[in-house]
Write a protein that holds these residues in place. Structure first.
Motif, short mmCIF file in Angstrom:
data_model
loop_
_atom_site.label_atom_id
_atom_site.label_comp_id
_atom_site.label_asym_id
_atom_site.label_seq_id
_atom_site.Cartn_x
_atom_site.Cartn_y
_atom_site.Cartn_z
N UNK A 1 0.86 -1.18 0.00
CA UNK A 1 0.00 0.00 0.00
C UNK A 1 0.90 1.23 0.00
N UNK A 2 0.55 2.17 -0.83
CA UNK A 2 1.27 3.43 -0.89
C UNK A 2 1.18 4.12 0.48
N UNK A 3 2.32 4.59 0.99
CA UNK A 3 2.31 5.15 2.34
C UNK A 3 1.49 6.43 2.45
N UNK A 4 1.38 7.21 1.37
CA UNK A 4 0.55 8.41 1.43
C UNK A 4 -0.93 8.05 1.54
N UNK A 5 -1.34 7.04 0.80
CA UNK A 5 -2.73 6.55 0.90
C UNK A 5 -2.97 6.00 2.30
N UNK A 6 -2.01 5.22 2.80
CA UNK A 6 -2.14 4.66 4.15
C UNK A 6 -2.24 5.77 5.19
N UNK A 7 -1.39 6.80 5.06
CA UNK A 7 -1.41 7.91 6.01
C UNK A 7 -2.79 8.58 6.02
N UNK A 8 -3.34 8.84 4.84
CA UNK A 8 -4.65 9.48 4.76
C UNK A 8 -5.73 8.62 5.40
N UNK A 9 -5.71 7.32 5.09
CA UNK A 9 -6.71 6.42 5.70
C UNK A 9 -6.55 6.38 7.22
N UNK A 10 -5.30 6.32 7.68
CA UNK A 10 -5.05 6.26 9.12
C UNK A 10 -5.46 7.56 9.81
N UNK A 11 -5.21 8.69 9.18
CA UNK A 11 -5.62 9.97 9.77
C UNK A 11 -7.14 10.07 9.85
N UNK A 12 -7.84 9.57 8.82
CA UNK A 12 -9.31 9.54 8.87
C UNK A 12 -9.78 8.63 10.00
N UNK A 13 -9.15 7.48 10.14
CA UNK A 13 -9.51 6.55 11.21
C UNK A 13 -9.26 7.20 12.57
N UNK A 14 -8.13 7.89 12.70
CA UNK A 14 -7.78 8.54 13.96
C UNK A 14 -8.85 9.56 14.34
N UNK A 15 -9.27 10.39 13.39
CA UNK A 15 -10.31 11.39 13.67
C UNK A 15 -11.62 10.73 14.08
N UNK A 16 -12.01 9.67 13.37
CA UNK A 16 -13.27 8.99 13.69
C UNK A 16 -13.20 8.35 15.07
N UNK A 17 -12.08 7.71 15.37
CA UNK A 17 -11.94 7.07 16.69
C UNK A 17 -11.96 8.10 17.81
N UNK A 18 -11.30 9.24 17.61
CA UNK A 18 -11.32 10.27 18.65
C UNK A 18 -12.74 10.80 18.86
N UNK A 19 -13.50 10.95 17.78
CA UNK A 19 -14.90 11.38 17.91
C UNK A 19 -15.72 10.32 18.62
N UNK A 20 -15.49 9.05 18.28
CA UNK A 20 -16.21 7.96 18.96
C UNK A 20 -15.89 7.94 20.45
#
Length: 117
Positions: A1-20
């Motif tokens: 997986x391209x690390x930039x794509x991974x970073x974006x997905x992980x940052x989205x996950x991080x935001x969602x988890x913090x909201x949860x």
């Protein structure tokens, strides 16, 4: 997986988890049951409240663990070790990273399929 794509997905996950996590904490702190009518609370209401609180505690614990996993994966991207098992040092298959971008290890199946050295 391209690390930039991974970073974006992980940052989205991080935001969602913090909201949860914030939402679960708010529910726990408020002590309000979902769909509880106003009025007196009976023994059954207290039991339901304890059950919901226990479920929320479990959800909170799981969300915190997943957030830590996501943050660890972001650190591995920064360190240049993303996509490498933290246990064996072998590459994590693309399919696994696509399914779980915060994966830090191989699955048992990946290990069984790996060639012997």
């Amino acid at each position: 997986m391209d690390t930039q794509v991974a970073r974006e997905r992980l940052l989205d996950m991080q935001q969602q988890l913090m909201a949860d996590i914030d939402g679960i904490r708010s529910r726990l702190e408020s002590g309000v049951l979902p769909d509880t009518p106003e009025g007196g609370a009976d023994f059954g209401d207290r039991g339901a409240h304890e059950q919901f609180a226990a479920q929320d505690e479990g959800l909170l614990d799981g969300a915190k663990r997943r957030l830590a996993s996501v943050e660890d994966a972001l650190k591995r991207i920064e360190d240049g070790t993303y996509g490498i098992s933290v246990v064996s040092g072998k590459p994590i298959p693309e399919e696994r990273l696509e399914a779980r971008p915060d994966a830090a290890t191989l699955t048992d199946e990946d290990v069984a399929d790996a060639p012997l050295r």
